[in-house]
Motif scaffolding. Structure first.
Motif, PDB file in Angstrom:
ATOM      1  N   ASN A 130      48.134 -70.822  24.833  1.00 41.80           N
ATOM      2  CA  ASN A 130      49.046 -69.670  24.842  1.00 41.80           C
ATOM      3  C   ASN A 130      48.363 -68.360  25.216  1.00 41.80           C
ATOM      4  OD1 ASN A 130      51.190 -71.241  24.021  1.00 41.80           O
ATOM      5  ND2 ASN A 130      50.892 -70.801  21.843  1.00 41.80           N
ATOM      6  N   ILE A 131      47.053 -68.402  25.403  1.00 41.46           N
ATOM      7  CA  ILE A 131      46.319 -67.156  25.637  1.00 41.46           C
ATOM      8  C   ILE A 131      45.620 -67.203  26.985  1.00 41.46           C
ATOM      9  CG2 ILE A 131      44.535 -65.592  24.760  1.00 41.46           C
ATOM     10  CD1 ILE A 131      45.034 -66.606  21.987  1.00 41.46           C
ATOM     11  N   LEU A 178      42.891 -64.787  28.945  1.00 40.50           N
ATOM     12  CA  LEU A 178      42.028 -63.616  29.070  1.00 40.50           C
ATOM     13  C   LEU A 178      41.646 -63.534  30.545  1.00 40.50           C
ATOM     14  CD1 LEU A 178      40.277 -61.324  27.829  1.00 40.50           C
ATOM     15  CD2 LEU A 178      38.492 -63.037  27.464  1.00 40.50           C
ATOM     16  N   GLN A 189      37.501 -69.903  21.469  1.00 43.22           N
ATOM     17  CA  GLN A 189      38.846 -70.031  20.871  1.00 43.22           C
ATOM     18  C   GLN A 189      39.921 -69.545  21.835  1.00 43.22           C
ATOM     19  OE1 GLN A 189      37.926 -67.795  17.065  1.00 43.22           O
ATOM     20  NE2 GLN A 189      39.236 -69.410  16.258  1.00 43.22           N
ATOM     21  N   VAL A 190      39.668 -68.397  22.447  1.00 44.91           N
ATOM     22  CA  VAL A 190      40.628 -67.845  23.414  1.00 44.91           C
ATOM     23  C   VAL A 190      40.796 -68.809  24.584  1.00 44.91           C
ATOM     24  CG1 VAL A 190      40.891 -66.022  25.149  1.00 44.91           C
ATOM     25  CG2 VAL A 190      40.245 -65.434  22.799  1.00 44.91           C
ATOM     26  N   ASP A 243      42.870 -71.933  23.948  1.00 40.62           N
ATOM     27  CA  ASP A 243      44.238 -71.771  23.442  1.00 40.62           C
ATOM     28  C   ASP A 243      45.210 -71.735  24.628  1.00 40.62           C
ATOM     29  OD1 ASP A 243      46.693 -70.745  22.422  1.00 40.62           O
ATOM     30  OD2 ASP A 243      45.612 -69.926  20.713  1.00 40.62           O
ATOM     31  N   GLN A 246      44.073 -59.283  27.886  1.00 48.39           N
ATOM     32  CA  GLN A 246      44.412 -60.537  27.227  1.00 48.39           C
ATOM     33  C   GLN A 246      45.930 -60.612  27.045  1.00 48.39           C
ATOM     34  OE1 GLN A 246      41.831 -62.077  24.130  1.00 48.39           O
ATOM     35  NE2 GLN A 246      43.585 -62.566  22.854  1.00 48.39           N
ATOM     36  N   CYS A 284      48.952 -62.985  25.394  1.00 47.13           N
ATOM     37  CA  CYS A 284      49.358 -64.114  24.542  1.00 47.13           C
ATOM     38  C   CYS A 284      50.851 -64.335  24.751  1.00 47.13           C
ATOM     39  CB  CYS A 284      49.128 -63.799  23.064  1.00 47.13           C
ATOM     40  SG  CYS A 284      47.461 -63.293  22.667  1.00 47.13           S
ATOM     41  N   LEU A 343      53.876 -65.926  22.900  1.00 50.31           N
ATOM     42  CA  LEU A 343      54.124 -66.335  21.519  1.00 50.31           C
ATOM     43  C   LEU A 343      55.538 -66.843  21.355  1.00 50.31           C
ATOM     44  CD1 LEU A 343      52.437 -63.210  19.960  1.00 50.31           C
ATOM     45  CD2 LEU A 343      51.537 -65.540  19.957  1.00 50.31           C
TER      46      LEU A 343
END
Lengths: 155, 155
Positions: free
Chosen positions: A56-57, A59, A50-51, A54, A73, A75, A77
């Protein structure tokens, strides 16, 4: 000097998940929340997918001589406030216990601040537990203000 | 009683952006950061499109008799820690000044907590400015703990 300059930051890969979980578990607050088992519970890999998927993310891990020694991590937003500026949220910053005090965390956090700014953020925010006084000093040294109360609701 | 029960929560639409910005600007901390102009600066609408198109973000408004009287943004963020559990992040909670004290903020926050739980989060977090003592009491009453220091880096 040479120790710091040999650290490379790169995007985390699926085969880093184990060492990331080990760093998260090697922590007074984290060790009750993680399950450092072999094999790792599949929920960790589902979360990684999932990370990783995405946009916007990010890691990222810090690598030294082929070994992962830190993680962070970030993000990005979107939001309406501050004239529609995005915000950066930093989470899960960890440095392997045998590598602390060598500027690896600083390198990770400075990267995140620079990246957030490049992505148009006007603000970077993070929550650090009240008991992590050293972390609060560390972030203050890097220009963060203890301006907010971080409130949490745990299920 | 009747006042509270007439509040409807729904997803924000593009034509709510003006009233959302007005609520964000009607605030001792927010008013220096917003530009409540007619027409609104396009950056607000660009941000709305980003928020609206992000499957992890829900910007909701509270509506009463066809008028928007409150807002809240909830982000569901995947992450490795806590066995790969997602986290909920609450931001930009506002209630129109003439509607405060009637439980609208509570309805918004309780919705966000319930939604985060339904989406598999083990934690909901937020930052509230040190000076917002009333907000801190409000969140504590809803079950949030002031467990963290919220640190910010503003460009």
């Amino acid at each position: 000097m040479t120790a710091i300059s040999s650290i490379t930051l790169r995007r985390a890969r699926r085969d880093d998940v184990g060492v990331i979980v080990a760093m998260l578990a090697d922590d007074p607050l984290g060790n009750g929340r993680e399950r450092l088992e072999d094999p790792l519970p599949p929920s960790y890999f589902r979360a990684f997918e999932q990370v990783d998927g995405d946009p916007n993310i990010q890691l990222v891990v810090a690598e030294e001589g082929g070994r992962v020694v830190g993680c962070l991590q970030l993000c990005i937003l979107p939001g309406i406030s501050s004239q529609g500026a995005s915000r950066g949220l930093i989470e899960d910053v960890r440095v392997a216990s045998h590598c602390r005090g060598r500027g690896i965390g600083e390198q990770l956090v400075r990267w995140a601040v620079t990246e957030a700014r490049a992505k148009g953020c006007k603000l970077v925010e993070l929550l650090t537990h009240n008991t992590r006084v050293d972390a609060q000093r560390f972030y203050a040294r890097l220009g963060f203000q203890p301006s907010h109360v971080g409130m949490t609701f745990r299920f």
